[in-house]
Design a protein around this motif. Structure first.
Motif, PDB file in Angstrom:
ATOM      1  N   SER A 160      -3.657   6.048   5.929  1.00  8.78           N
ATOM      2  CA  SER A 160      -2.938   6.405   7.153  1.00  8.78           C
ATOM      3  C   SER A 160      -2.217   7.729   6.964  1.00  8.78           C
ATOM      4  O   SER A 160      -1.705   8.031   5.887  1.00  8.78           O
ATOM      5  CB  SER A 160      -1.913   5.323   7.515  1.00  8.78           C
ATOM      6  OG  SER A 160      -2.545   4.119   7.870  1.00  8.78           O
ATOM      7  N   ASN A 185       3.339   6.328  12.535  1.00 12.33           N
ATOM      8  CA  ASN A 185       2.721   5.311  11.675  1.00 12.33           C
ATOM      9  C   ASN A 185       3.746   4.487  10.919  1.00 12.33           C
ATOM     10  O   ASN A 185       3.509   3.318  10.611  1.00 12.33           O
ATOM     11  CB  ASN A 185       1.731   5.972  10.716  1.00 12.33           C
ATOM     12  CG  ASN A 185       0.497   6.477  11.439  1.00 12.33           C
ATOM     13  OD1 ASN A 185       0.209   6.054  12.551  1.00 12.33           O
ATOM     14  ND2 ASN A 185      -0.230   7.392  10.819  1.00 12.33           N
ATOM     15  N   GLU A 208       2.291   0.876   9.932  1.00 14.34           N
ATOM     16  CA  GLU A 208       1.047   1.191   9.233  1.00 14.34           C
ATOM     17  C   GLU A 208       1.304   1.789   7.840  1.00 14.34           C
ATOM     18  O   GLU A 208       0.421   1.788   6.997  1.00 14.34           O
ATOM     19  CB  GLU A 208       0.215   2.167  10.061  1.00 14.34           C
ATOM     20  CG  GLU A 208      -0.335   1.552  11.340  1.00 14.34           C
ATOM     21  CD  GLU A 208      -1.170   2.542  12.139  1.00 14.34           C
ATOM     22  OE1 GLU A 208      -1.406   3.657  11.636  1.00 14.34           O
ATOM     23  OE2 GLU A 208      -1.570   2.199  13.264  1.00 14.34           O
ATOM     24  N   VAL A 209       2.510   2.319   7.625  1.00  9.55           N
ATOM     25  CA  VAL A 209       2.873   2.879   6.321  1.00  9.55           C
ATOM     26  C   VAL A 209       4.015   2.061   5.742  1.00  9.55           C
ATOM     27  O   VAL A 209       5.087   1.943   6.341  1.00  9.55           O
ATOM     28  CB  VAL A 209       3.305   4.360   6.446  1.00  9.55           C
ATOM     29  CG1 VAL A 209       3.747   4.896   5.090  1.00  9.55           C
ATOM     30  CG2 VAL A 209       2.157   5.202   6.990  1.00  9.55           C
ATOM     31  N   GLU A 210       3.760   1.470   4.571  1.00  7.70           N
ATOM     32  CA  GLU A 210       4.782   0.657   3.909  1.00  7.70           C
ATOM     33  C   GLU A 210       5.609   1.503   2.944  1.00  7.70           C
ATOM     34  O   GLU A 210       6.838   1.488   2.975  1.00  7.70           O
ATOM     35  CB  GLU A 210       4.111  -0.492   3.152  1.00  7.70           C
ATOM     36  CG  GLU A 210       3.350  -1.456   4.044  1.00  7.70           C
ATOM     37  CD  GLU A 210       2.523  -2.444   3.241  1.00  7.70           C
ATOM     38  OE1 GLU A 210       2.952  -3.618   3.133  1.00  7.70           O
ATOM     39  OE2 GLU A 210       1.463  -2.044   2.711  1.00  7.70           O
ATOM     40  N   LYS A 268       4.933   2.050  13.637  1.00  8.93           N
ATOM     41  CA  LYS A 268       3.960   0.993  13.921  1.00  8.93           C
ATOM     42  C   LYS A 268       3.762   0.052  12.733  1.00  8.93           C
ATOM     43  O   LYS A 268       3.034  -0.933  12.846  1.00  8.93           O
ATOM     44  CB  LYS A 268       2.616   1.617  14.305  1.00  8.93           C
ATOM     45  CG  LYS A 268       2.623   2.304  15.662  1.00  8.93           C
ATOM     46  CD  LYS A 268       1.242   2.808  16.065  1.00  8.93           C
ATOM     47  CE  LYS A 268       0.799   3.987  15.243  1.00  8.93           C
ATOM     48  NZ  LYS A 268      -0.483   4.577  15.739  1.00  8.93           N
ATOM     49  N   LYS A 320       0.829  -1.202   0.000  1.00  8.54           N
ATOM     50  CA  LYS A 320       0.000   0.000   0.000  1.00  8.54           C
ATOM     51  C   LYS A 320       0.869   1.260   0.000  1.00  8.54           C
ATOM     52  O   LYS A 320       1.959   1.270   0.558  1.00  8.54           O
ATOM     53  CB  LYS A 320      -0.937   0.005   1.208  1.00  8.54           C
ATOM     54  CG  LYS A 320      -2.077  -1.012   1.098  1.00  8.54           C
ATOM     55  CD  LYS A 320      -3.114  -0.806   2.186  1.00  8.54           C
ATOM     56  CE  LYS A 320      -4.308  -1.734   1.982  1.00  8.54           C
ATOM     57  NZ  LYS A 320      -5.368  -1.510   3.004  1.00  8.54           N
ATOM     58  N   SER A 377      -3.199   3.558   1.018  1.00 13.23           N
ATOM     59  CA  SER A 377      -3.322   3.632   2.477  1.00 13.23           C
ATOM     60  C   SER A 377      -3.794   5.024   2.860  1.00 13.23           C
ATOM     61  O   SER A 377      -3.254   6.024   2.385  1.00 13.23           O
ATOM     62  CB  SER A 377      -1.961   3.360   3.135  1.00 13.23           C
ATOM     63  OG  SER A 377      -2.010   3.664   4.507  1.00 13.23           O
TER      64      SER A 377
END
Length: 377
Positions: free
Chosen positions: A239, A245, A250-252, A248, A190, A237
């Motif tokens: 996010s 983030n 949450e962000v690729e 964690k 994402k 995403s």
């Protein structure tokens, strides 16, 4: 764009830098706006006056405070700008982090009872601020050293630093980091760009994608098409692009300003992040200071702009990985070595048609909602 990343330290003496810029009692540092309906005593006192830099400095000391919006400590090393102003002039500082659009809206909404003095907005929002009549002009003493494209002819806004859209990849999650927009299309991860409705960074990321596939300031469609393809694959995403983030997981992959990417990596204290300028094309943009027409501390705001465009101020921003807008400022070797290699910028180019970009950027939020967000429901 709830924003911002980075911090180090500025040491050069501000007074000597500003003196070197040529400001003396006999020379004016810039122009002062007429604050129209403002009820602020300081603003009313300075209406229709042209002050020297020494006079502005003295008045700024008397005001003793500057209130910013969208200029938090962790974005482009603003922390040390505020520290310098406090140390040298006794000017205290507070900030509320917000997007470019929110900054302008705040200036307008609070004109009868203003609280903010200065903001930092993406170039796409400078014309909005001028059109709404919420800014006052000030030309710093380094005015002639700033490129023409990076300043309003009347001094209503001035770019302090520039950035280029980069690809930041969490290599713990993506083993083959993309080097181009085409690589992203072929991936299975994402991609995040932030709040397209409000953030200059996010809108410029779409422009960068458009340029990669033949578009430009007048033709954003290739960029919208790029993200539409990703959205149909459920690869967008939503996010927020921020350090927490990334940390964690949450962000690729994210498309962000190069200075933000470098700053995030620095804060994360990890080598598990790859940062590259897209091979096909990218956009060089700038962030500009706007001084509130109704500023309760107008001279402190002007002195802040003066510092930002001084040699020391430009180096300070570079310590936060933001490339100075003044090409004549030589960066210390240890600062220059932390930047992305210059050869990666060969296909990056600045926005040239600002009028077209202004029109296009206003249309992006609706296009994004109709072509991209609709596929994520």
């Amino acid at each position: 764009m709830n924003r911002r990343a980075i911090s180090l330290m500025v040491v050069p003496a501000l007074l000597s830098v500003l003196t070197a810029c040529g400001a003396t009692d006999s020379k004016t540092a810039g122009t002062t706006a007429t604050p129209a309906a403002s009820t602020t005593p300081a603003a009313a006192e300075d209406a229709n006056k042209t002050l020297t830099l020494d006079q502005i400095t003295e008045k700024a000391k008397q005001e003793g405070k500057v209130v910013s919006v969208g200029m938090p400590d962790t974005w482009a090393n603003w922390k040390d700008t505020w520290n310098e102003l406090s140390t040298k002039y006794g000017i205290q500082h507070t900030d509320t982090d917000m997007s470019s659009a929110e900054e302008i809206a705040k200036f307008e909404a609070e004109k009868d009872k203003p609280t903010a003095d200065i903001g930092d907005v993406g170039m796409a929002f400078t014309s909005v601020a001028v059109e709404k009549g919420v800014v006052q002009p000030y030309k710093p003493s380094t005015w002639d050293k700033i490129p023409e494209w990076a300043k309003d002819k009347d001094g209503n806004w001035v770019v302090g630093y520039q950035g280029t859209i980069a690809i930041m990849t969490n290599t713990k999650l993506v083993k083959n980091p993309p080097k181009s927009f085409d690589d992203i299309l072929k991936g299975d991860y994402k991609v995040a760009i932030g709040d397209v409705a409000k953030a200059s960074q996010a809108q410029t990321a779409i422009l960068a994608a458009a340029m990669a596939f033949g578009g430009d300031e007048k033709n954003i469609q290739p960029g919208i098409d790029f993200f539409e393809k990703l959205s149909k694959q459920k690869r967008i995403s939503l996010s927020e692009v921020k350090v927490a983030n990334f940390e964690k997981g949450e962000v690729e992959v994210a498309l962000v300003w190069d200075f933000n990417a470098l700053g995030y990596k620095d804060q994360l204290k990890s080598n598990d992040y790859d940062i590259l300028i897209p091979k096909e094309a990218s956009v060089i943009g700038g962030y500009a200071t706007i001084i509130n027409k109704y500023a309760p501390h107008p001279n402190a705001a002007k002195l802040t702009r003066e510092y930002i465009l001084s040699d020391a101020g430009q180096i300070n921003l570079a310590k936060g990985f933001a490339r100075p807008i003044r090409d004549d400022v030589k960066l210390p070797d240890d600062v220059a070595s932390k930047m992305i290699p210059i050869d990666q910028y060969k296909n990056a180019r600045p926005i040239k048609d600002f009028k077209a970009w202004d029109t296009t950027s206003k249309a992006i939020p609706q296009m994004w909602e109709e072509k991209v967000l609709v596929n994520l429901n």
